[in-house]
Design a protein around this motif. Structure first.
Motif, PDB file in Angstrom:
ATOM      1  N   LEU A  29       0.830  -1.201   0.000  1.00 60.81           N
ATOM      2  CA  LEU A  29       0.000   0.000   0.000  1.00 60.81           C
ATOM      3  C   LEU A  29       0.865   1.251   0.000  1.00 60.81           C
ATOM      4  CD1 LEU A  29      -2.767   1.403   0.247  1.00 60.81           C
ATOM      5  CD2 LEU A  29      -2.524   1.220   2.737  1.00 60.81           C
ATOM      6  N   ALA A  30       1.865   1.292   0.885  1.00 59.70           N
ATOM      7  CA  ALA A  30       2.741   2.459   0.945  1.00 59.70           C
ATOM      8  C   ALA A  30       3.464   2.660  -0.383  1.00 59.70           C
ATOM      9  CB  ALA A  30       3.746   2.304   2.088  1.00 59.70           C
ATOM     10  N   SER A  31       3.964   1.585  -0.978  1.00 62.25           N
ATOM     11  CA  SER A  31       4.677   1.677  -2.249  1.00 62.25           C
ATOM     12  C   SER A  31       3.787   2.233  -3.351  1.00 62.25           C
ATOM     13  CB  SER A  31       5.209   0.300  -2.663  1.00 62.25           C
ATOM     14  OG  SER A  31       6.154  -0.180  -1.736  1.00 62.25           O
ATOM     15  N   LEU A  32       2.550   1.750  -3.412  1.00 62.04           N
ATOM     16  CA  LEU A  32       1.629   2.199  -4.448  1.00 62.04           C
ATOM     17  C   LEU A  32       1.275   3.672  -4.270  1.00 62.04           C
ATOM     18  CD1 LEU A  32       0.156   0.988  -6.895  1.00 62.04           C
ATOM     19  CD2 LEU A  32      -1.808   0.585  -5.422  1.00 62.04           C
ATOM     20  N   LEU A  33       1.009   4.080  -3.037  1.00 62.82           N
ATOM     21  CA  LEU A  33       0.645   5.473  -2.774  1.00 62.82           C
ATOM     22  C   LEU A  33       1.786   6.434  -3.077  1.00 62.82           C
ATOM     23  CD1 LEU A  33      -1.291   5.076   0.601  1.00 62.82           C
ATOM     24  CD2 LEU A  33      -2.288   5.775  -1.585  1.00 62.82           C
ATOM     25  N   LEU A  34       3.008   5.980  -2.888  1.00 67.73           N
ATOM     26  CA  LEU A  34       4.156   6.868  -3.040  1.00 67.73           C
ATOM     27  C   LEU A  34       4.757   6.852  -4.432  1.00 67.73           C
ATOM     28  CD1 LEU A  34       6.009   6.210   0.341  1.00 67.73           C
ATOM     29  CD2 LEU A  34       4.403   8.023  -0.214  1.00 67.73           C
ATOM     30  N   THR A  35       4.272   5.966  -5.313  1.00 69.02           N
ATOM     31  CA  THR A  35       4.881   5.866  -6.641  1.00 69.02           C
ATOM     32  C   THR A  35       3.908   6.019  -7.796  1.00 69.02           C
ATOM     33  OG1 THR A  35       4.641   3.453  -6.650  1.00 69.02           O
ATOM     34  CG2 THR A  35       6.716   4.333  -5.833  1.00 69.02           C
ATOM     35  N   SER A  36       2.619   6.006  -7.536  1.00 71.42           N
ATOM     36  CA  SER A  36       1.658   5.990  -8.637  1.00 71.42           C
ATOM     37  C   SER A  36       0.991   7.346  -8.837  1.00 71.42           C
ATOM     38  CB  SER A  36       0.566   4.942  -8.392  1.00 71.42           C
ATOM     39  OG  SER A  36      -0.391   4.998  -9.422  1.00 71.42           O
ATOM     40  N   PHE A  37       0.920   7.764 -10.092  1.00 65.31           N
ATOM     41  CA  PHE A  37       0.195   8.978 -10.438  1.00 65.31           C
ATOM     42  C   PHE A  37      -1.179   8.646 -11.026  1.00 65.31           C
ATOM     43  CE2 PHE A  37       4.623  10.291 -10.468  1.00 65.31           C
ATOM     44  CZ  PHE A  37       4.556  11.428  -9.681  1.00 65.31           C
TER      45      PHE A  37
END
Length: 470
Positions: A29-37
């Protein structure tokens, strides 16, 4: 709440078909929130990304979800993905005492409210009481100028619509402005867009507008960066000097939340026009990333230059250059094979970045450890974590993950060697299990703040999220 590194790791395959390890749900979840536009990636469509986000929010601790969304919005400047996540979370936190505090905290600008409401309605969801109360409180943090600037006239959901839904009380900061907004009487203050539009094609008038905006500090930093080419093309030496001086305003850079790759985009746009501006942009980016820690010992940066990195190549090369400028680093680039890459740390940041070329082809993580031939205190892996199979180990073709090769490298050179895994795509897999790596994610220079804590705290990312106040 479970820590990321306490999860049991199980083997899986990544989106390229290679052997990998699943991140814990919270880390995914953290990875997706911090890398996806919220746009298409090499292996995933935007729809797949949003579906993955739905699944992760349903599976994770909801208080952690809320804090992670606020962290991504406020600390990393992520917008679209956090708007969608704030909408999805609504159905899980009804009745929670802190729910309204979340919807207040996630608002960084007034248009965050209009975007979240628009997203929620497009998903055919009902506006919750927590949204109404939280957004109602958020209005109190903005003055009349900010409310007018983000009225959103012409949008499907306007700021007045949010006001009519939330019925905010006026605060000392916006006394009278909300009443005017609801009554259709809140006039937009002059903005740089409206002022430039008013003078049309008159070059001299445009020069005067830009000159005054810079002198009165009324031009936002991102607006300056985006319009630098337009300013330079006016051919006024003094105006250009003022603009370039403003570009190096350290306080403005810090407050802007401009992501590092935006500097690289501006640098490319001016590469054939003005070398002086290019130098200033490179220096501004160095200022933006000046919080990179000086880590003790020798560092190896392993940069993935394979075909799947095409959409994140710019930020990967930039982060590699930042690390070289701030630390004692070697660089290995890898695709189907790995090799050392010579870089001169005395070169400018953008020169180093531009010399890191992306080759395309498959991805062989194991060959990093075939090629690495000296003792390193740490290895920083910059990749989308998508390995093609099979990979080439010392023992020939293999379908195994690089974990065995990494451990073999440590036995030979340094058993205390750390590995930092910087996920640049948020696909949800790792090449080495979490217990053996320090997991980072994001496009913001804020990751370097986390990196220095990782030297002492293996759970730095989760602890930073847990420290968020709602």
């Amino acid at each position: 709440m479970p820590h990321f590194n306490e999860k049991k790791q199980t083997g899986t395959t990544n989106l390229a078909g290679g052997v990998a390890y699943k991140e814990s749900k919270e880390l995914q979840l953290a990875s997706l929130l911090l890398t996806s536009f919220g746009d298409d990636k090499y292996y995933q469509s935007a729809t797949d990304i949003f579906n993955q986000l739905d699944s992760l929010i349903s599976a994770c601790d909801k208080h952690f979800c809320a804090k992670a969304i606020v962290f991504a919005r406020k600390q990393f400047g992520m917008r679209t993905i956090t708007h969608y996540a704030a909408s999805v979370l609504a159905k899980y936190i009804g009745g929670e005492a802190w729910a309204k505090d979340f919807y207040n905290a996630v608002v960084n600008r007034p248009d965050d409210m209009t975007e979240i409401i628009a997203c929620h309605l497009s998903r055919k969801q009902k506006i919750t009481n927590a949204m109404r109360k939280g957004f109602g409180e958020a209005f109190g943090r903005f003055d009349g100028y900010a409310l007018a600037k983000y009225k959103g006239e012409g949008n499907v959901v306007k700021l007045v619509d949010v006001a009519n839904i939330c019925h905010p009380k006026e605060s000392e900061k916006n006394a009278g402005a909300i009443t005017k907004l609801v009554n259709g009487e809140l006039k937009s203050f002059d903005t740089w867009e409206s002022e430039l539009s008013a003078v049309g094609s008159d070059v001299n008038a445009k020069k005067e507008v830009w000159r005054r905006l810079l002198a009165e500090n009324k031009l936002g930093y991102f607006a300056l960066l985006r319009n630098l080419r337009n300013i330079i093309n006016l051919g006024d030496a003094e105006l250009k000097k003022s603009a370039l001086s403003a570009l190096l305003n350290e306080n403005a850079i810090r407050k802007s939340l401009v992501l590092p790759f935006r500097f690289s985009t501006a640098y490319k746009e001016l590469s054939a026009i003005d070398t002086d501006a290019m130098r200033h942009i490179s220096r501004a980016c160095e200022i933006a990333c000046s919080n990179v820690p000086n880590l003790p010992g020798k560092t190896l940066v392993a940069l993935d230059v394979s075909g799947s990195m095409s959409k994140v190549a710019d930020i990967a090369a930039l982060f590699s250059a930042v690390l070289v400028k701030s630390n004692d680093c070697d660089i290995i680039t890898f695709a189907e094979r790995a090799q050392y890459k010579f870089v001169n740390p005395d070169d400018s940041l953008m020169t180093i970045k531009d010399n890191l070329r992306f080759a395309g082809g498959g991805t062989n993580f194991i060959d990093i450890f075939n090629v690495a031939n000296k003792k390193y205190a740490r290895i920083i892996l910059l990749s989308d974590m998508q390995a093609w199979r099979p990979q080439m180990g010392w023992w020939g073709l293999t379908h195994e993950s690089p974990s065995a090769a990494y451990n073999a490298y440590k036995r030979k050179y340094n058993p205390d060697c750390k590995m930092y895994s910087l996920d640049l795509a948020g696909y949800g897999t790792l090449q080495v299990p979490e217990r053996d790596v320090y997991c980072l994610a994001g496009f913001s220079e804020k990751i370097f703040d986390l990196m220095k804590f990782f030297e002492e705290d293996k759970d730095a990312l989760v602890n930073a999220i847990k420290a968020v106040e709602l």
